[in-house]
Design an enzyme around this catalytic site. Structure first.
Site, PDB file in Angstrom:
ATOM      1  CB  ILE A 106      -0.919   0.032   1.241  1.00  0.00           C
ATOM      2  CG1 ILE A 106      -1.782  -1.232   1.299  1.00  0.00           C
ATOM      3  CG2 ILE A 106      -1.782   1.279   1.236  1.00  0.00           C
ATOM      4  CD1 ILE A 106      -2.687  -1.297   2.530  1.00  0.00           C
TER       5      ILE A 106
ATOM      6  CE  LYS B 173       3.732  -3.688   9.254  1.00  0.00           C
ATOM      7  NZ  LYS B 173       2.751  -4.763   9.028  1.00  0.00           N
TER       8      LYS B 173
END
Ligand SMILES: NC(=O)c1ccc[n+]([C@@H]2O[C@H](COP(=O)([O-])OP(=O)(O)OC[C@H]3O[C@@H](n4cnc5c(N)ncnc54)[C@H](OP(=O)(O)O)[C@@H]3O)[C@@H](O)[C@H]2O)c1
Length: 431
Positions: free
Chosen positions: A139, A208
């Protein structure tokens, strides 16, 4: 005159490294067109030279020492795909940057723990440090925040950042089976590691999230400031009650700017079924950015795996090949703001609580008294079935309250002799 080929060194030839080699070879022609020059694999390094990786390695030079590869003058750009916050991976990245070479990495642990220092080193040496693959694999969220949404100020960013957890929670909901059984199945299918703790205890998602927060808010990376909980405690019963209340349970990473600082948290959430992110299922990841002008933007895709991750790595390589240079965290490292972490005890939200209680008169009155004493306001309560003298589940949801008050109320409730197990609490998100 055509630019000379870009000489790439790849340190680490595991899942992602082998994927990057395959992509660079299969799409060589279109990459050369898009990058304005040929992308050549000039050198590689891994631990075991004899291992069959399903890729041809006769052309590139082999380095037993990945740090030496990073320093080699015949290399233009270093791709670090070894992994780990420290050790050889860190030394490869530091060596390459110290030599003024651009670095592309998929290493979230490294960027979460040392991102600010590495960005400073990159700026000092005028080198690019790119890490699209480190956040949600295929992504392109870093690029989206940095470029497509560059004009926005972000109030909040959140997402499903770990495919293993999302697979487990989705399968628990679809099958009605319990956590341990689904985890074992995920391990057999290769969706979960033999040691799954990084995933299921929320650490991978927290890495993340820490990186995403910095990109979104222009702040120093603060992994230590992330409140992290995993999904081991989620039971089939909670999933069933969530359905009754019109929620899906998801492990989310959420970051928000508050008056007290940045609130970063990773934990299981009750997500309203009407929210688009509730329907991101299985191993898929998704990220929602809320920009002040663009509004809500959702990106969904594959967060891991050789091919999606290679796609992100090579996109970063193309930017470098084409001469597009941006600071690691959008703004120069010297301009990154040091924003304090907003303590979790000040979090304001609604809560789902599940109790196992002895079914006898007065139990509910004691529970509601504990909530009242801590000024926690009840929204709804479900008591399933009646079994006098036996254990029955009681589920309650609250209105918006402060985490500290909720925890005090749960301590009181947990101490009641009619409450049989420690109360289970899941935060309800307004998404
Ligand atoms: N897997 C994914 O889907 C995914 C997605 C996003 C990000 N990432 C990140 O990408 C990175 C790589 O992950 P991966 O799944 O590809 O890991 P992996 O399959 O375990 O591969 C690691 C590679 O590093 C090599 N290596 C280990 N120690 C080394 C050393 N001292 N010198 C040189 N090479 C060494 C290994 O060599 P041998 O092969 O010889 O053992 C192996 O080729 C990690 O930072 C990970 O977090 C992975």
């Amino acid at each position: 005159m055509a630019k000379p080929p870009l000489r790439i060194a790849i340190a680490g030839l595991g899942t992602v490294g082998a994927g990057v080699v395959r992509l660079l070879r299969r799409n060589a022609e279109l990459l050369a067109q898009r990058g304005g020059r040929e992308l050549v694999i000039a050198a590689v390094s891994a631990r075991d030279r004899g291992r069959d990786r399903g890729i041809e390695l006769a052309g590139p030079r082999w380095f037993a020492d990945a740090a030496a590869l990073a320093a080699d003058p015949a290399i233009d750009i270093v791709v670090e795909l070894i992994g780990g916050a420290d050790g050889i991976a860190r030394s490869v990245v530091e060596t390459a940057l110290a030599h003024g070479k651009p670095v592309v990495t998929a290493n979230k642990a490294l960027m979460a723990r040392h991102g600010t220092a590495l960005a400073r080193l990159a700026d000092a040496k005028g080198a690019t440090l790119a890490f699209e693959a480190a956040v949600a694999g295929g992504i392109p969220i870093v690029k989206t925040l940095r470029e497509g949404l560059a004009a926005n100020s972000f109030a909040r960013i959140y997402g499903i950042l770990n495919g293993t957890c999302n697979y487990i929670l989705t399968t628990m909901r679809e099958s009605g089976r319990d956590f341990a059984e689904i985890l074992a199945e995920a391990q057999r299918l290769g969706y979960a590691e033999a040691d799954p703790s990084f995933d299921i205890d929320g650490i991978d998602a927290a890495h993340k999230l820490a990186i995403l927060s910095s990109v979104a808010f222009g702040s120093e990376v603060d992994f230590a400031g992330v409140h992290v909980e995993g999904i081991r405690h989620i039971s089939a019963l909670d999933i069933e009650f969530a359905g009754e209340l019109d929620y899906h349970i998801k492990l989310l990473g959420l970051a928000r700017l508050t008056e007290r600082g940045i609130e970063q948290r990773v934990h299981a959430c009750m997500v309203p079924r009407a929210a688009p992110i509730a329907h991101v299922e299985g191993v898929f990841n998704a990220i929602v950015a809320e920009g002040d002008f663009a509004g809500r933007v959702l990106l969904e895709g594959r967060g891991a795996g050789a091919e999606p991750t290679a796609s992100a790595v090579v996109a970063d390589l193309l930017d470098i090949a084409a001469g597009r240079r941006t600071p690691a965290f959008v703004v120069p490292a010297a301009a990154l703001r040091k924003i304090p972490a907003s303590p979790m005890l000040h979090h304001q939200g609604a809560y789902y609580v599940r109790l196992m209680v002895f079914d006898r008169p007065g139990v509910i009155a004691d529970i509601t008294a504990a909530l009242r004493d801590e000024l926690v306001s009840l929204e709804s309560m479900i008591q399933r079935g009646r079994a006098p003298g036996e254990a029955v589940p009681v589920v309650l949801t609250t209105h918006i309250t402060e985490e500290a008050a909720m925890r005090r109320a749960l301590d009181r409730i947990g101490a009641l002799d009619t409450v049989l197990e420690p109360p289970r609490m899941i935060r309800i998100e307004d998404l």
